[in-house]
Design an enzyme around this catalytic site. Structure first.
Site, PDB file in Angstrom:
ATOM      1  N   HIS A  57      11.690  -9.839  -2.341  1.00  0.00           N
ATOM      2  CA  HIS A  57      12.426  -9.165  -3.432  1.00  0.00           C
ATOM      3  C   HIS A  57      13.660  -9.985  -3.789  1.00  0.00           C
ATOM      4  CE1 HIS A  57      10.707  -5.744  -0.922  1.00  0.00           C
ATOM      5  NE2 HIS A  57      10.012  -5.693  -2.038  1.00  0.00           N
ATOM      6  N   CYS A 111     -11.996   2.997   4.953  1.00  0.00           N
ATOM      7  CA  CYS A 111     -10.623   2.879   4.478  1.00  0.00           C
ATOM      8  C   CYS A 111      -9.828   2.073   5.515  1.00  0.00           C
ATOM      9  CB  CYS A 111     -10.015   4.273   4.314  1.00  0.00           C
ATOM     10  SG  CYS A 111      -8.219   4.239   4.389  1.00  0.00           S
ATOM     11  N   HIS A 149      -7.251   4.373   7.424  1.00  0.00           N
ATOM     12  CA  HIS A 149      -7.697   5.512   8.239  1.00  0.00           C
ATOM     13  C   HIS A 149      -8.952   5.223   9.047  1.00  0.00           C
ATOM     14  CE1 HIS A 149      -4.928   7.381   5.356  1.00  0.00           C
ATOM     15  NE2 HIS A 149      -4.684   8.197   6.355  1.00  0.00           N
ATOM     16  N   CYS A 194     -10.587   8.383  -0.356  1.00  0.00           N
ATOM     17  CA  CYS A 194     -10.161   8.585   1.025  1.00  0.00           C
ATOM     18  C   CYS A 194      -9.244   9.801   1.063  1.00  0.00           C
ATOM     19  CB  CYS A 194      -9.437   7.359   1.577  1.00  0.00           C
ATOM     20  SG  CYS A 194      -8.666   7.717   3.175  1.00  0.00           S
ATOM     21  N   LYS A 204       1.368 -14.079   6.115  1.00  0.00           N
ATOM     22  CA  LYS A 204       2.035 -13.028   5.340  1.00  0.00           C
ATOM     23  C   LYS A 204       3.171 -12.430   6.144  1.00  0.00           C
ATOM     24  CE  LYS A 204       0.387 -10.098   1.942  1.00  0.00           C
ATOM     25  NZ  LYS A 204      -0.407  -9.075   1.354  1.00  0.00           N
ATOM     26  N   HIS A 250      13.499  -7.312   1.160  1.00  0.00           N
ATOM     27  CA  HIS A 250      13.336  -8.481   2.027  1.00  0.00           C
ATOM     28  C   HIS A 250      13.412  -9.752   1.196  1.00  0.00           C
ATOM     29  CE1 HIS A 250       9.285  -8.778   0.524  1.00  0.00           C
ATOM     30  NE2 HIS A 250       8.924  -7.612   1.059  1.00  0.00           N
ATOM     31  N   LYS A 263       5.622  -6.375   9.062  1.00  0.00           N
ATOM     32  CA  LYS A 263       6.560  -5.567   9.838  1.00  0.00           C
ATOM     33  C   LYS A 263       6.139  -5.562  11.303  1.00  0.00           C
ATOM     34  CE  LYS A 263       9.091  -1.641   8.041  1.00  0.00           C
ATOM     35  NZ  LYS A 263       9.000  -0.328   7.455  1.00  0.00           N
ATOM     36  N   CYS A 285      -5.699   9.071   2.448  1.00  0.00           N
ATOM     37  CA  CYS A 285      -4.785   8.377   1.517  1.00  0.00           C
ATOM     38  C   CYS A 285      -4.600   9.155   0.223  1.00  0.00           C
ATOM     39  CB  CYS A 285      -5.336   7.015   1.135  1.00  0.00           C
ATOM     40  SG  CYS A 285      -5.546   5.898   2.487  1.00  0.00           S
TER      41      CYS A 285
HETATM   42  N1  MSP Z   1       6.550  -1.433  -8.183  1.00  0.00           N
HETATM   43  C1  MSP Z   1       5.707  -2.541  -8.386  1.00  0.00           C
HETATM   44  C2  MSP Z   1       6.163  -3.354  -9.572  1.00  0.00           C
HETATM   45  C3  MSP Z   1       6.251  -2.598 -10.863  1.00  0.00           C
HETATM   46  S1  MSP Z   1       6.884  -3.595 -12.145  1.00  0.00           S
HETATM   47  C4  MSP Z   1       6.628  -2.740 -13.525  1.00  0.00           C
HETATM   48  C5  MSP Z   1       5.717  -3.431  -7.159  1.00  0.00           C
HETATM   49  N2  MSP Z   1       6.769  -3.323  -6.337  1.00  0.00           N
HETATM   50  S2  MSP Z   1       7.002  -4.167  -4.987  1.00  0.00           S
HETATM   51  O1  MSP Z   1       8.132  -3.568  -4.326  1.00  0.00           O
HETATM   52  O2  MSP Z   1       5.803  -4.264  -4.236  1.00  0.00           O
HETATM   53  O3  MSP Z   1       7.479  -5.563  -5.475  1.00  0.00           O
HETATM   54  C6  MSP Z   1       6.571  -6.614  -5.719  1.00  0.00           C
HETATM   55  C7  MSP Z   1       7.372  -7.827  -6.056  1.00  0.00           C
HETATM   56  O4  MSP Z   1       8.288  -8.129  -4.979  1.00  0.00           O
HETATM   57  C8  MSP Z   1       6.604  -9.113  -6.224  1.00  0.00           C
HETATM   58  O5  MSP Z   1       5.989  -9.231  -7.487  1.00  0.00           O
HETATM   59  C9  MSP Z   1       7.715 -10.110  -6.007  1.00  0.00           C
HETATM   60  O6  MSP Z   1       8.564 -10.131  -7.107  1.00  0.00           O
HETATM   61  C10 MSP Z   1       8.430  -9.521  -4.832  1.00  0.00           C
HETATM   62  N3  MSP Z   1       7.818  -9.902  -3.563  1.00  0.00           N
HETATM   63  C11 MSP Z   1       7.427  -9.064  -2.559  1.00  0.00           C
HETATM   64  N4  MSP Z   1       6.979  -9.825  -1.513  1.00  0.00           N
HETATM   65  C12 MSP Z   1       7.053 -11.127  -1.820  1.00  0.00           C
HETATM   66  C13 MSP Z   1       6.856 -12.323  -1.090  1.00  0.00           C
HETATM   67  N5  MSP Z   1       6.415 -12.359   0.141  1.00  0.00           N
HETATM   68  N6  MSP Z   1       7.169 -13.485  -1.719  1.00  0.00           N
HETATM   69  C14 MSP Z   1       7.696 -13.525  -2.981  1.00  0.00           C
HETATM   70  N7  MSP Z   1       7.903 -12.412  -3.671  1.00  0.00           N
HETATM   71  C15 MSP Z   1       7.437 -11.205  -3.203  1.00  0.00           C
HETATM   72  O7  MSP Z   1       4.811  -4.218  -7.020  1.00  0.00           O
END
Ligand code: MSP
Length: 652
Positions: free
Chosen positions: A21, A143, A146, A126, A295, A18, A298, A129
């Site tokens: 990322h 939790c 759950h 939990c 935030k 999204h 979904k 989970c």
């Molecule tokens: N897998 C772990 C990271 C491991 S790194 C060794 C993780 N993954 S995640 O899919 O949850 O990705 C988190 C990252 O996605 C955030 O740190 C950021 O880079 C990005 N973002 C996810 N949602 C976001 C927003 N709403 N806004 C900005 N960036 C965000 O954590």
């Protein structure tokens, strides 16, 4: 050759990509392209994080094996990046055998050094989970997923002696001020380290979770996901003896959002230290994208997917928007209205117009060819050249510290100056008089040179637009092959090279009917309806009550735009909040707005303030200014600038 190495977090494969990322990965792409432009050897890593509870659960829900599930979602991430013109050098998956091998190597090394021990852990677990919960994660003692209270459970596990490194880490952060940046996140980590640091549980028994990397010293356990995931940053380079590792690890920089500050700011440096690996250079932390100030969710249908937006608004417009709109480090709100405004104002109007006006005049007066300078530059030309040089200077200064919005503001100042230059230089008048032809040549050539510099400067942000601009300026070069030192030099366009006007770079986007429909939301429905206005008579009466003043008296009031950097409630007061506001310098201001504004929503807001008010003490706290607000019945509304401006901007 200078080197640069940037990483993004590796994304969990339990959700589709999204805007969050996409933002991080576009930022990494921009900073990577910037370093290439500066002549660095630059390497950019991204990838996916595929082990652990969350993924195993998601796979179960989808009714397939974890690996098949990971393959599918990892594939989605891998495919989306080229569509956003993101050019990563490597895509790592934690299921890659090379990665697994390095994780086991590091575990063994740290174990052999005596930094991992076996012990029992008692906690709240939990069953649904299949994991332990910290007290603070529970909602009403239950939790959150759950809605059941967890049970007390004891489990034998392996622990990493993280606590041992607490003092070392504090000392390291304190003696390396830019290690974690921006500063607010460095402070957050230091605040966290003021409490005793616990050892880190780094294993899960196989009977509870088998979707992980087995511990090399005990096959009954797999490693905790963070110990696995963080190591990707070195395994991708071929640690311990790969060439890339030797070349790039010393200049490593990580890029993350604030959600994963603790694992990167605390776990990772201590793991590196224990494993005898040098510490990375910088941890660069950005804020969160929010939707309608909340935030992304979904269930509320507010997940913004870049590939829904790009076909409507254009890829480069999207890339530009996210980099311009978010102040790196602070949260930002995503809205299609804001995106539309930026497209129409900054891209179609400012940049698009400059480019098409410049080329249209080159076509009209010089048969679509680059004229040589015809006369000596006058002060107006020199001023514009100064603006272009200033833009280059600020770009070069701001980009390495992730000040993208500031770099873009500087480029756009140059663009505005060039648009004004056209109005003042009035080439159409010069064209009427043959004797002024040399001057006309200089004016058009000056404009073309500025356009070229702008094309080079926007190249990391909008590589496609850059290439379009270069091509129409008669330059055959890929954005990735540009070098600032050569390509942003003044006066280097080829004389009489053929240019072409082409279509508008950024067609204006009409508001109506152009929005991507979000699930559960009609197009345009998020636009706020204006609230009922106050009665006109009341406003008129209020006006009359104020006697008129002289303009000079008004000028004595120093009104400035400020950016709120910190906000905290004053404990003994219902109304007062203490603010730290950036107006070019930091100001402490006590404001009576706590009833209507929480500290969280204030941080990151731009406000208008009276900067030359005599300092006063409120509840014993010094206040150096006053924030402007409007009372609206029970409510209080802050006065804010229409669009973001540089902090300290003077209001007149
Ligand atoms: N897998 C772990 C990271 C491991 S790194 C060794 C993780 N993954 S995640 O899919 O949850 O990705 C988190 C990252 O996605 C955030 O740190 C950021 O880079 C990005 N973002 C996810 N949602 C976001 C927003 N709403 N806004 C900005 N960036 C965000 O954590």
């Amino acid at each position: 050759m200078d080197r640069f190495y940037i990483t993004t977090p590796i994304y969990y494969v339990n959700a589709e990509p999204h805007i969050g990322h996409a933002y991080t990965t576009i930022v990494a792409d921009v900073i990577n392209r910037f370093h290439k432009l500066m002549g660095f050897r630059s390497f950019f890593l991204t990838g996916t994080d595929e082990h652990g509870d969350k993924i195993a659960q998601a796979a179960r829900a989808a009714g397939i094996e974890p690996k098949a599930y990971a393959d599918r979602i990892s594939g989605l991430f891998r495919q989306i990046w080229p569509k956003l013109n993101i050019e990563n050098d490597k895509f790592i998956r934690t299921t890659d055998p090379e990665h697994v091998e390095v994780v086991q190597y590091v575990l063994q090394k740290v174990f052999d050094a005596g930094e991992i021990y076996f012990s029992t852990y008692k906690g709240l677990y939990c069953v649904g989970c299949e994991r332990f919960y910290a007290e603070r994660e529970l909602v009403d003692g239950k939790c959150p997923d759950h809605d059941k209270p967890p049970i007390e459970r004891e489990e034998a596990n392996y622990f990493f002696r993280m606590s041992k490194y607490q003092d070392w880490l504090i000392e390291y952060i304190e003696s390396n001020p830019g290690f974690i940046r921006p500063e607010r996140y460095r402070n957050e980590v230091l605040a966290f380290l003021r409490e005793p640091l616990e050892d880190l549980c780094i294993s899960r028994p196989v009977e509870r979770l088998d979707w992980g990397i087995p511990l090399p010293f005990d096959k009954n356990y797999v490693t905790y996901v963070w110990f696995d995931a963080l190591i990707n940053y070195i395994s991708a380079l071929g640690y311990p003896d790969g060439e890339l590792y030797t070349e790039l690890w010393p200049v490593a920089q990580h890029l993350i959002a604030k959600d994963i500050l603790k694992p990167h700011g605390i776990y990772w440096p201590t793991i590196l230290k224990a494993a005898g690996v040098p510490i990375y250079r910088h941890l660069n932390v950005h804020g969160y994208w929010k939707i309608d100030e909340g935030k992304m969710s979904k269930s509320h249908g507010t997940v913004v997917r870049p590939l829904d937006l790009v076909p409507i608004y254009g890829l480069d417009a999207f890339r530009y928007f996210v980099l311009r709109e978010m102040v790196f480090g602070l949260d930002a709100n995503f809205s299609e209205d804001a995106l539309l405004q930026r497209i129409n104002a900054d891209l179609a109007n400012d940049l698009g117009n400059l480019f098409s006006r410049s080329l249209a005049m080159t076509a009209r007066y010089f048969d679509e060819k680059v004229p040589p300078f015809g006369s000596e530059p006058d002060s107006m030309d020199r001023e514009l050249l100064d603006k272009a040089e200033e833009a280059i200077r600020q770009f070069t200064e701001e980009m390495p510290r992730f000040g993208f919005h500031k770099a873009l503001i500087a480029i756009w100042e140059c663009i505005s100056a060039a648009n004004k230059y056209i109005d003042y230089a009035a080439p159409w008048s010069l064209a009427k008089d043959e004797a002024l032809r040399p001057r006309l040549q200089t004016v058009i050539r000056t404009l073309l040179e500025v356009n070229k510099i702008v094309a080079v400067l926007v190249s990391p942000f909008m590589p496609g637009t850059c290439e379009k601009m270069l091509e129409r300026l008669g330059i055959v070069k890929k954005a990735a092959d540009l070098r600032l030192a050569e390509d942003a030099r003044w006066g280097t366009l080829e004389e009489w090279a053929q240019v072409s006007k082409g279509e508008a770079l950024f067609p204006r986007v009409e508001t109506a009917g152009k929005k991507a429909e979000k699930p559960g939301k009609a197009a345009g429905s998020q636009k706020q309806q204006p609230k009922e206005m106050k009665k006109p008579e009341a406003a008129a009466a209020a006006m009359e009550a104020v006697s008129t003043i002289d303009i000079d008296l008004f000028r004595q009031v120093d009104l400035r735009v400020g950016l709120i950097k910190q906000a905290e409630k004053i404990p003994q007061s219902e109304k007062l909040v203490k603010l730290i506001v950036d107006i070019g310098e930091e100001r402490q201001i006590v404001a009576g707005i706590a009833k209507t504004h929480s500290p969280e929503e204030l941080v990151g807001k731009q406000v208008v303030l009276v900067a030359n008010l005599k300092p006063a003490k409120l509840m014993g706290i010094e206040s150096h200014g006053m924030i402007l607000a409007v009372r609206d019945g029970q409510d209080l509304k802050l006065v804010v600038p229409e669009a973001e401006v540089a902090p300290g901007g003077k209001i007149s």
